[in-house]
Design an enzyme around this catalytic site. Sequence first.
Site, PDB file in Angstrom:
ATOM      1  N   ASN A   9       0.860  -1.165   0.065  1.00 36.92           N
ATOM      2  CA  ASN A   9       0.135  -0.016  -0.164  1.00 36.92           C
ATOM      3  C   ASN A   9       0.898   1.458   0.102  1.00 36.92           C
ATOM      4  O   ASN A   9       1.602   1.646   0.860  1.00 36.92           O
ATOM      5  CB  ASN A   9      -0.974   0.007   1.280  1.00 36.92           C
ATOM      6  N   TRP A  10       0.880   1.848  -1.245  1.00 37.15           N
ATOM      7  CA  TRP A  10       2.151   2.954  -1.385  1.00 37.15           C
ATOM      8  C   TRP A  10       1.211   4.535  -0.926  1.00 37.15           C
ATOM      9  O   TRP A  10       1.897   5.461  -0.787  1.00 37.15           O
ATOM     10  CB  TRP A  10       2.455   3.070  -2.748  1.00 37.15           C
ATOM     11  N   LYS A  11       0.203   4.174  -0.309  1.00 36.00           N
ATOM     12  CA  LYS A  11      -0.827   5.489   0.242  1.00 36.00           C
ATOM     13  C   LYS A  11      -0.294   6.586  -0.700  1.00 36.00           C
ATOM     14  O   LYS A  11      -0.744   6.431  -1.986  1.00 36.00           O
ATOM     15  CB  LYS A  11      -0.236   5.690   1.797  1.00 36.00           C
ATOM     16  N   HIS A  98      -9.649   1.298   4.904  1.00 41.23           N
ATOM     17  CA  HIS A  98      -8.387   1.707   5.687  1.00 41.23           C
ATOM     18  C   HIS A  98      -8.685   2.814   6.698  1.00 41.23           C
ATOM     19  O   HIS A  98      -9.359   3.600   6.584  1.00 41.23           O
ATOM     20  CB  HIS A  98      -7.453   2.120   4.626  1.00 41.23           C
ATOM     21  N   GLU A 169      -5.926  -4.524  10.772  1.00 45.12           N
ATOM     22  CA  GLU A 169      -4.655  -3.370  10.891  1.00 45.12           C
ATOM     23  C   GLU A 169      -4.998  -2.854  12.232  1.00 45.12           C
ATOM     24  O   GLU A 169      -5.762  -1.748  12.101  1.00 45.12           O
ATOM     25  CB  GLU A 169      -4.747  -2.469   9.888  1.00 45.12           C
ATOM     26  N   GLY A 175       2.555   2.619  11.275  1.00 43.26           N
ATOM     27  CA  GLY A 175       3.588   3.568  11.190  1.00 43.26           C
ATOM     28  C   GLY A 175       4.338   3.645  12.512  1.00 43.26           C
ATOM     29  O   GLY A 175       4.881   4.771  12.827  1.00 43.26           O
ATOM     30  N   SER A 211       3.085  -1.829  10.679  1.00 46.80           N
ATOM     31  CA  SER A 211       4.694  -1.965  11.147  1.00 46.80           C
ATOM     32  C   SER A 211       5.274  -3.250  10.437  1.00 46.80           C
ATOM     33  O   SER A 211       6.291  -3.755  11.327  1.00 46.80           O
ATOM     34  CB  SER A 211       4.896  -1.515  12.362  1.00 46.80           C
TER      35      SER A 211
HETATM   36  P1  13P Z   1       3.025   0.587   7.989  1.00 43.82           P
HETATM   37  O1  13P Z   1       3.486  -0.741   7.269  1.00 43.82           O
HETATM   38  O2  13P Z   1       3.805   1.653   7.335  1.00 43.82           O
HETATM   39  O3  13P Z   1       2.898   0.384   9.450  1.00 43.82           O
HETATM   40  O4  13P Z   1       1.401   0.990   7.420  1.00 43.82           O
HETATM   41  C1  13P Z   1       0.579  -0.038   7.639  1.00 43.82           C
HETATM   42  C2  13P Z   1      -0.645   0.241   6.573  1.00 43.82           C
HETATM   43  O5  13P Z   1      -1.423   1.095   6.965  1.00 43.82           O
HETATM   44  C3  13P Z   1      -0.686  -0.631   5.458  1.00 43.82           C
HETATM   45  O6  13P Z   1      -2.356  -0.265   4.805  1.00 43.82           O
END
Ligand code: 13P
Length: 249
Positions: A9-11, A98, A169, A175, A211
């Site tokens: 997930n590159w956001k 999300h 999640e 994060g 994470s």
């Molecule tokens: P991180 O892997 O940066 O903690 O993010 C998780 C996330 O939100 C994936 O959708």
Amino acid sequence: MQPTLFIANWKMQKSVTQSVEFCSAHFESLKVLSADTAIDLVICPSFPALLILNEMLADTMVHIGAQHCSPHESGAYTGQVSAESLKEAGCTYSIVGHSEQRMYNGVTDQDVANAANHLCQNKIEPIICIGETKQEFENNTAFSVLEKQLDPVLSILKNTNQPITIAYEPVWAIGTGTVPENDYLTTVFKHISALLTKVHSGPWRIVYGGSVSEETIAAFKNIPALSGFLIGGASLDFKKFEKIVSLGK
Ligand code: 13P
């Protein structure tokens, strides 16, 4: 054995140019990696990069996924993207619900259910994100939160036999570098599995997100019902992502 699902997930971290550069710089490696029958690889770039990445990676086994889908089928919804458009852009997966969409854009449990329904109708596998906040975790209310989030999803998808993925999640793990204890994850997964088994007639998988990194991935081995990972920050760097895949498959 079912392949392990790795979803990047590159956001909003990579522009279209950066997304294209990533795929062109690592094309051969992505081709080799995605050909491994032990894994399913999904990359979720931002909307404007979907079509071009789908074309670029057509000769690989990499799947392209969206990060969000509208709860509406079509109509006067400025700024929203329908499941039908995602299908036409070549998506075979789409993240929905999300926590960042729930938090910043007011996406509700019912929106998530409606979006998942449109995705299934378009033969796109929804990756339905659920997870409790830190406060809910500390108050020991995680299970009721997860049930509440899943309830409309499971009732709307009751009559579909399309495959779905649930991404657990916990918001407090995203994060932060902190990941849940194995025992906790095992209990949560058992709970989600029981709900899905009771209601969903099609195939389903449960993945973990929050994470996931080269350092944390080993801890997730041996968790029953874990089918893969949803990876944010660590998926932006190909070497890190490749390492996670090799350690986690
Ligand atoms: P991180 O892997 O940066 O903690 O993010 C998780 C996330 O939100 C994936 O959708």
